[in-house]
Scaffold this active site. Sequence first.
Site, short mmCIF file in Angstrom:
data_model
loop_
_atom_site.label_atom_id
_atom_site.label_comp_id
_atom_site.label_asym_id
_atom_site.label_seq_id
_atom_site.Cartn_x
_atom_site.Cartn_y
_atom_site.Cartn_z
N CYS A 78 0.82 -1.22 0.00
CA CYS A 78 0.00 0.00 0.00
C CYS A 78 0.85 1.27 0.00
CB CYS A 78 -0.95 0.00 1.20
SG CYS A 78 -2.10 -1.37 1.17
N GLN B 281 2.40 1.65 -3.41
CA GLN B 281 1.40 2.03 -4.40
C GLN B 281 0.98 3.49 -4.23
OE1 GLN B 281 -1.51 -1.10 -3.74
NE2 GLN B 281 -1.08 -1.86 -5.79
N GLU C 42 -9.01 1.72 7.59
CA GLU C 42 -7.89 0.84 7.90
C GLU C 42 -8.25 -0.63 7.72
OE1 GLU C 42 -4.65 1.10 8.57
OE2 GLU C 42 -4.80 3.26 8.32
N ASP D 118 -13.31 -7.76 2.39
CA ASP D 118 -13.14 -6.32 2.17
C ASP D 118 -14.40 -5.60 2.63
OD1 ASP D 118 -12.69 -3.72 1.20
OD2 ASP D 118 -11.75 -4.44 -0.64
N ARG E 166 -14.60 -2.19 2.94
CA ARG E 166 -14.58 -0.77 2.58
C ARG E 166 -15.88 -0.33 1.94
NH1 ARG E 166 -8.75 -0.90 -0.19
NH2 ARG E 166 -9.68 -2.83 -0.90
N THR F 227 -6.11 1.64 -9.75
CA THR F 227 -6.40 0.46 -8.94
C THR F 227 -6.02 -0.82 -9.67
OG1 THR F 227 -8.08 -0.64 -7.57
CG2 THR F 227 -8.79 0.18 -9.73
#
Length: 169
Positions: A2, A5, A26, A60, A62, A83
């Site tokens: 991360c 990236q 997070e 995930d 998010r 992405t």
Amino acid sequence: DCKEQLKMSLEYIQKNGGAIIYLQQEGRGIGLANKVAAYALQDFGMDTVDANLHLGFPDDCRQYGVVPGMLKDMGIDGIQLITNNPRKIERMTSLGVDVQETIPMVVPQPNKYNRRYLETKHERMNHTNFDDMLSSETFTPFNGAMAPLKKQAVAEKYINEGEEMAAAA
């Protein structure tokens, strides 16, 4: 990967223009304390997906429901999304964001600390653009890794519904 990236993305934006919308989520949305608990489970052999599932979360969590409103407020009709994550593309388009193009952002080479994580993202979360990077034999894969399991978390349905409600608010 991360941190690498993000750095690569900032360099790309510096050269080509654009912006980053940062959503503080997070550990793919499970929160900092649960992210630490997931790391502990990974130390005992679970991969990142199994660790989240073991803690009662989908792979995930998010949510992107606030993004369409943010883009509208800034007068942005369409985006080029940096992405490797197909779920992110699907969630954005399902929320009405016009994803005109995706720009891959792949770390050049895995290291001994992130190789298994990147393999899991590729094999279990369908992240794209990793084939060349993961074919590198510079680092030996971890021994004793759990075999990939194909599971669909039940809670993901409810997370997606909440995301859509937030986008409509």
